[in-house]
Design an enzyme around this catalytic site. Structure first.
Site: not given
Ligand code: NDP
Length: 254
Positions: A158, A145, A191
Site C-alpha cells: 500500500y 495517503s 480518517i
Molecule cells: P473504501 O473501501 O470505503 O472505498 C474504496 C472504494 O474503491 C470503493 O468505493 C470501491 O468500490 C472502490 N474500488 C476498489 N477497487 C476498485 C476497482 N477495481 N474499480 C473501481 N473501484 C474500485 O475505502 P476508503 O474510502 O477508506 O478509501 C478511499 C481512498 O482513500 C483509497 O484510495 C484509500 O487508499 C484512500 N485513503 C483512505 C484513508 C482512510 O483513512 N480511510 C486514509 C488515506 C487514504 P467498489 O467495490 O464498488 O468497486
C-alpha cells in the site's frame, strides 16, 4: 472574487472513482454541494445508486473497474454520449491488504499495485487524454495517503503504491501544465470510515491513535477544505502539490 465564488463548482462535471463507499461517497456529496454535476463510478452500482439519491445536483452512475482498460474507456464513451466533459477527476478508488512483508504473497503485492497504482494511472491517463482532446481546463486529484510519504507496519504494498502515485502526480503535473490541466495529490491521514471503525476501537487501533499529535482520527468532512481547494479555481496556481490532512501525524516525534 468572493470566497464563495472562489470555491464555486457550478457548471463543472466531476468524476469520482470509488464513489460507492467511504471517502469517495463523501467526496461526491461535497462536490455536489459545491454545485458540480457528479459522475459516480465504481463496481457496485447498487451502492452508487443509493449515494446518488443524496446528491443535490444532477448526477450519473457508471459502472467502472479501474483494473480493466476497456471499462475505463467505456466510461469515457458513456460520458461523451451524455454530452458531458469531465472538468474534475477525483481518482479515489483504492484497496488495502495489510500483511507483514515476510508473509505477503506476490499475488497480494500485485493486487494492491494493480488497483492503487496501475488503476489510478489508467483513469488519470485516459481522463487527461479526454481533457486534452476537448481542450478542457481540468483538475485531477489523486487520493494518496500519508503512507505514500512515510511507512507503517504491515502496509508495504500500500505504501509503495501510494508513494508511486505521488510521483505520478508530480510527473503528470509537469507535463500537463501546458495543457491547462492541474494535477495534485490529497494525502489523508487516518480518517474514520465504516471499514476501519471496528479496528480503531480495539486496543491496537487505539495505540495507533496515540501516535497522532491531535490524538484522534480525522472525520470525512475534515477533508472537504482540501478537496474543494484542489477542485476549484481557488487553487488555480497549484499543480504537482501533495496536500496533507492528517492531524499532524507526519510530524510525530522520532
Ligand atoms: P473504501 O473501501 O470505503 O472505498 C474504496 C472504494 O474503491 C470503493 O468505493 C470501491 O468500490 C472502490 N474500488 C476498489 N477497487 C476498485 C476497482 N477495481 N474499480 C473501481 N473501484 C474500485 O475505502 P476508503 O474510502 O477508506 O478509501 C478511499 C481512498 O482513500 C483509497 O484510495 C484509500 O487508499 C484512500 N485513503 C483512505 C484513508 C482512510 O483513512 N480511510 C486514509 C488515506 C487514504 P467498489 O467495490 O464498488 O468497486
Amino acid at each position: 472574487m468572493s470566497s464563495k465564488e472562489l470555491f464555486n463548482l457550478e457548471g463543472k462535471v466531476a468524476l469520482v472513482t470509488g464513489a460507492s463507499s467511504g471517502l469517495g461517497s463523501h467526496f461526491a456529496e461535497t462536490l455536489s454541494n459545491a454545485g458540480a454535476k457528479i459522475i459516480l463510478a465504481a463496481r457496485r452500482t447498487e451502492e452508487l445508486k443509493k449515494i446518488q439519491s443524496n446528491l443535490s445536483q444532477e448526477s450519473f452512475v457508471i459502472e467502472l473497474d479501474v483494473n480493466d482498460k476497456d471499462s475505463v474507456l467505456d466510461l469515457l464513451k458513456e460520458v461523451q454520449i451524455l454530452e458531458k466533459k469531465i472538468d474534475i477527476l477525483v481518482n479515489n478508488a483504492g484497496i488495502s491488504d495489510p500483511k507483514k512483508f515476510k508473509e505477503m504473497s506476490e499475488e497480494s503485492w500485485l493486487r494492491i499495485i494493480e488497483t492503487n497504482l496501475n488503476g489510478a494511472f489508467r483513469v488519470a491517463k485516459y481522463v487527461a487524454d479526454s481533457m486534452i482532446n476537448s481542450k478542457t481546463k481540468g483538475s485531477i486529484i489523486n487520493i494518496a495517503s500519508i503512507l505514500g510519504l512515510r511507512v507503517g507496519l504491515n502496509l508495504t504494498s500500500y505504501a509503495s503504491a501510494k508513494a508511486a502515485l505521488i510521483q505520478l502526480t508530480k510527473s503528470m503535473a509537469l507535463e500537463l501544465a501546458r495543457s491547462d490541466i492541474r494535477v495534485n495529490a490529497l494525502a489523508p491521514g487516518y480518517i474514520l470510515t465504516d471499514i476501519n471503525k471496528d479496528f480503531f476501537s480495539t486496543k491496537e487501533g487505539k495505540g495507533y491513535i496515540k501516535n497522532i499529535p491531535m490524538q484522534r482520527l480525522g472525520l470525512k468532512r475534515e477533508l472537504d477544505g482540501a478537496l474543494l481547494l484542489l477542485s476549484s479555481d481557488a487553487s488555480s496556481f497549484m499543480t504537482g502539490s501533495t496536500l496533507v490532512v492528517d492531524g499532524g501525524h507526519l510530524v510525530n516525534p522520532l
